[in-house]
Design a protein around this motif. Structure first.
Motif, PDB file in Angstrom:
ATOM      1  N   GLY A  35      31.463 -21.631 -53.323  1.00 39.21           N
ATOM      2  CA  GLY A  35      32.150 -22.091 -52.123  1.00 39.21           C
ATOM      3  C   GLY A  35      32.467 -20.926 -51.220  1.00 39.21           C
ATOM      4  N   GLY A  36      32.841 -21.211 -50.006  1.00 40.59           N
ATOM      5  CA  GLY A  36      33.097 -20.161 -49.040  1.00 40.59           C
ATOM      6  C   GLY A  36      34.341 -19.337 -49.309  1.00 40.59           C
ATOM      7  N   ASP A  37      35.262 -19.836 -50.131  1.00 42.73           N
ATOM      8  CA  ASP A  37      36.522 -19.131 -50.347  1.00 42.73           C
ATOM      9  C   ASP A  37      36.540 -18.285 -51.621  1.00 42.73           C
ATOM     10  OD1 ASP A  37      37.504 -20.291 -48.056  1.00 42.73           O
ATOM     11  OD2 ASP A  37      38.298 -22.021 -49.122  1.00 42.73           O
ATOM     12  N   ASP A  38      35.454 -18.296 -52.388  1.00 46.56           N
ATOM     13  CA  ASP A  38      35.455 -17.587 -53.662  1.00 46.56           C
ATOM     14  C   ASP A  38      35.609 -16.079 -53.502  1.00 46.56           C
ATOM     15  OD1 ASP A  38      32.905 -19.665 -55.213  1.00 46.56           O
ATOM     16  OD2 ASP A  38      35.020 -20.010 -54.874  1.00 46.56           O
ATOM     17  N   LEU A  39      34.959 -15.541 -52.535  1.00 48.90           N
ATOM     18  CA  LEU A  39      34.975 -14.102 -52.322  1.00 48.90           C
ATOM     19  C   LEU A  39      34.650 -13.893 -50.856  1.00 48.90           C
ATOM     20  CD1 LEU A  39      35.054 -11.358 -53.925  1.00 48.90           C
ATOM     21  CD2 LEU A  39      32.581 -11.526 -54.005  1.00 48.90           C
ATOM     22  N   ASP A  40      35.421 -13.080 -50.209  1.00 50.10           N
ATOM     23  CA  ASP A  40      35.210 -12.858 -48.790  1.00 50.10           C
ATOM     24  C   ASP A  40      33.916 -12.091 -48.554  1.00 50.10           C
ATOM     25  OD1 ASP A  40      36.153 -10.726 -46.332  1.00 50.10           O
ATOM     26  OD2 ASP A  40      36.356 -12.883 -46.009  1.00 50.10           O
ATOM     27  N   VAL A  41      33.095 -12.578 -47.636  1.00 55.38           N
ATOM     28  CA  VAL A  41      31.806 -11.966 -47.348  1.00 55.38           C
ATOM     29  C   VAL A  41      31.972 -10.516 -46.906  1.00 55.38           C
ATOM     30  CG1 VAL A  41      29.757 -12.101 -45.888  1.00 55.38           C
ATOM     31  CG2 VAL A  41      30.796 -14.200 -46.734  1.00 55.38           C
ATOM     32  N   VAL A  42      32.972 -10.249 -46.095  1.00 53.75           N
ATOM     33  CA  VAL A  42      33.197  -8.885 -45.622  1.00 53.75           C
ATOM     34  C   VAL A  42      33.551  -7.964 -46.787  1.00 53.75           C
ATOM     35  CG1 VAL A  42      34.647  -7.426 -44.156  1.00 53.75           C
ATOM     36  CG2 VAL A  42      33.852  -9.646 -43.316  1.00 53.75           C
ATOM     37  N   GLU A  43      34.408  -8.432 -47.683  1.00 52.49           N
ATOM     38  CA  GLU A  43      34.766  -7.633 -48.858  1.00 52.49           C
ATOM     39  C   GLU A  43      33.538  -7.346 -49.714  1.00 52.49           C
ATOM     40  OE1 GLU A  43      38.990  -8.244 -50.714  1.00 52.49           O
ATOM     41  OE2 GLU A  43      38.069 -10.196 -50.300  1.00 52.49           O
ATOM     42  N   ALA A  44      32.681  -8.358 -49.883  1.00 43.04           N
ATOM     43  CA  ALA A  44      31.463  -8.184 -50.682  1.00 43.04           C
ATOM     44  C   ALA A  44      30.554  -7.141 -50.033  1.00 43.04           C
ATOM     45  CB  ALA A  44      30.731  -9.515 -50.836  1.00 43.04           C
ATOM     46  N   HIS A  45      30.388  -7.237 -48.736  1.00 44.28           N
ATOM     47  CA  HIS A  45      29.554  -6.273 -48.017  1.00 44.28           C
ATOM     48  C   HIS A  45      30.146  -4.870 -48.124  1.00 44.28           C
ATOM     49  CE1 HIS A  45      28.172  -4.015 -44.476  1.00 44.28           C
ATOM     50  NE2 HIS A  45      27.022  -4.562 -44.789  1.00 44.28           N
ATOM     51  N   ASP A  46      31.452  -4.759 -47.913  1.00 41.69           N
ATOM     52  CA  ASP A  46      32.113  -3.458 -47.998  1.00 41.69           C
ATOM     53  C   ASP A  46      32.005  -2.855 -49.399  1.00 41.69           C
ATOM     54  OD1 ASP A  46      32.793  -3.669 -45.344  1.00 41.69           O
ATOM     55  OD2 ASP A  46      34.905  -4.134 -45.715  1.00 41.69           O
ATOM     56  N   ALA A  47      31.946  -3.709 -50.412  1.00 40.53           N
ATOM     57  CA  ALA A  47      31.814  -3.234 -51.790  1.00 40.53           C
ATOM     58  C   ALA A  47      30.401  -2.754 -52.090  1.00 40.53           C
ATOM     59  CB  ALA A  47      32.208  -4.338 -52.766  1.00 40.53           C
ATOM     60  N   GLY A  48      29.432  -3.180 -51.251  1.00 38.67           N
ATOM     61  CA  GLY A  48      28.057  -2.727 -51.439  1.00 38.67           C
ATOM     62  C   GLY A  48      27.040  -3.827 -51.665  1.00 38.67           C
ATOM     63  N   ALA A  49      27.473  -5.077 -51.631  1.00 37.90           N
ATOM     64  CA  ALA A  49      26.520  -6.180 -51.811  1.00 37.90           C
ATOM     65  C   ALA A  49      25.606  -6.293 -50.594  1.00 37.90           C
ATOM     66  CB  ALA A  49      27.257  -7.494 -52.020  1.00 37.90           C
ATOM     67  N   VAL A  50      24.341  -6.611 -50.829  1.00 34.41           N
ATOM     68  CA  VAL A  50      23.410  -6.771 -49.714  1.00 34.41           C
ATOM     69  C   VAL A  50      23.257  -8.226 -49.308  1.00 34.41           C
ATOM     70  CG1 VAL A  50      22.124  -4.675 -50.233  1.00 34.41           C
ATOM     71  CG2 VAL A  50      21.380  -6.844 -51.228  1.00 34.41           C
ATOM     72  N   ALA A  51      23.730  -9.141 -50.159  1.00 35.70           N
ATOM     73  CA  ALA A  51      23.650 -10.559 -49.811  1.00 35.70           C
ATOM     74  C   ALA A  51      24.765 -11.322 -50.512  1.00 35.70           C
ATOM     75  CB  ALA A  51      22.302 -11.137 -50.198  1.00 35.70           C
ATOM     76  N   PHE A  52      25.256 -12.317 -49.835  1.00 33.78           N
ATOM     77  CA  PHE A  52      26.305 -13.197 -50.330  1.00 33.78           C
ATOM     78  C   PHE A  52      25.755 -14.601 -50.156  1.00 33.78           C
ATOM     79  CE2 PHE A  52      30.329 -15.534 -49.895  1.00 33.78           C
ATOM     80  CZ  PHE A  52      31.059 -14.995 -50.939  1.00 33.78           C
ATOM     81  N   LEU A  53      25.344 -15.239 -51.243  1.00 32.13           N
ATOM     82  CA  LEU A  53      24.575 -16.476 -51.184  1.00 32.13           C
ATOM     83  C   LEU A  53      25.311 -17.633 -51.836  1.00 32.13           C
ATOM     84  CD1 LEU A  53      21.347 -14.770 -52.511  1.00 32.13           C
ATOM     85  CD2 LEU A  53      21.863 -15.245 -50.113  1.00 32.13           C
ATOM     86  N   ARG A  54      25.134 -18.819 -51.261  1.00 32.49           N
ATOM     87  CA  ARG A  54      25.706 -20.017 -51.871  1.00 32.49           C
ATOM     88  C   ARG A  54      24.936 -20.323 -53.152  1.00 32.49           C
ATOM     89  NH1 ARG A  54      29.533 -22.970 -50.338  1.00 32.49           N
ATOM     90  NH2 ARG A  54      29.467 -22.234 -48.219  1.00 32.49           N
ATOM     91  N   ARG A  55      25.674 -20.616 -54.213  1.00 35.72           N
ATOM     92  CA  ARG A  55      25.079 -20.871 -55.525  1.00 35.72           C
ATOM     93  C   ARG A  55      24.163 -22.104 -55.465  1.00 35.72           C
ATOM     94  NH1 ARG A  55      29.481 -21.493 -58.377  1.00 35.72           N
ATOM     95  NH2 ARG A  55      29.729 -19.279 -58.717  1.00 35.72           N
ATOM     96  N   PRO A  56      22.925 -21.936 -55.916  1.00 32.54           N
ATOM     97  CA  PRO A  56      21.981 -23.067 -55.932  1.00 32.54           C
ATOM     98  C   PRO A  56      22.408 -24.125 -56.952  1.00 32.54           C
ATOM     99  CG  PRO A  56      20.839 -20.977 -56.180  1.00 32.54           C
ATOM    100  CD  PRO A  56      22.301 -20.702 -56.326  1.00 32.54           C
ATOM    101  N   ARG A  57      21.918 -25.341 -56.760  1.00 29.50           N
ATOM    102  CA  ARG A  57      22.294 -26.449 -57.631  1.00 29.50           C
ATOM    103  C   ARG A  57      21.344 -26.646 -58.809  1.00 29.50           C
ATOM    104  NH1 ARG A  57      26.341 -29.292 -55.071  1.00 29.50           N
ATOM    105  NH2 ARG A  57      26.463 -28.937 -52.844  1.00 29.50           N
TER     106      ARG A  57
END
Length: 85
Positions: A35-57
């Motif tokens: 979901g969109g509230d699990d982890l802030d996209v900006v925080e993930a990017h700042d931590a070093g993640a290159v992508a923040f993706l919605r979990r597939p079903r």
């Protein structure tokens, strides 16, 4: 490529991403979220993640998501990193 779940306990995805991203020749980190509230996209990017993706079903959706993400990563790798690989 490292795939992390945003819902890892105790903020583990951010801590793990920071640790991985700080290492020499670090792999790319992708974070999946349910979901969109699990982890802030900006925080993930700042931590070093290159992508923040919605979990597939489904497994097929996961494979498609990973293929798209790795294609995106490959398209954005600086030329000197490709030559070192």
């Amino acid at each position: 490529v490292v795939l992390l779940d945003a819902e890892m306990p105790n903020g583990g995805a951010l801590a793990a991403t920071r640790s991985i991203a700080s290492s020499e020749r670090a792999p790319r980190v992708l974070i999946l979220t349910g979901g969109g509230d699990d982890l802030d996209v900006v925080e993930a990017h700042d931590a070093g993640a290159v992508a923040f993706l919605r979990r597939p079903r489904s497994a097929a959706d996961l494979l498609e998501t990973l293929e798209l993400a790795t294609a995106l990563i490959a398209a954005t790798v600086p030329r000197n990193e490709e030559e070192d690989a």
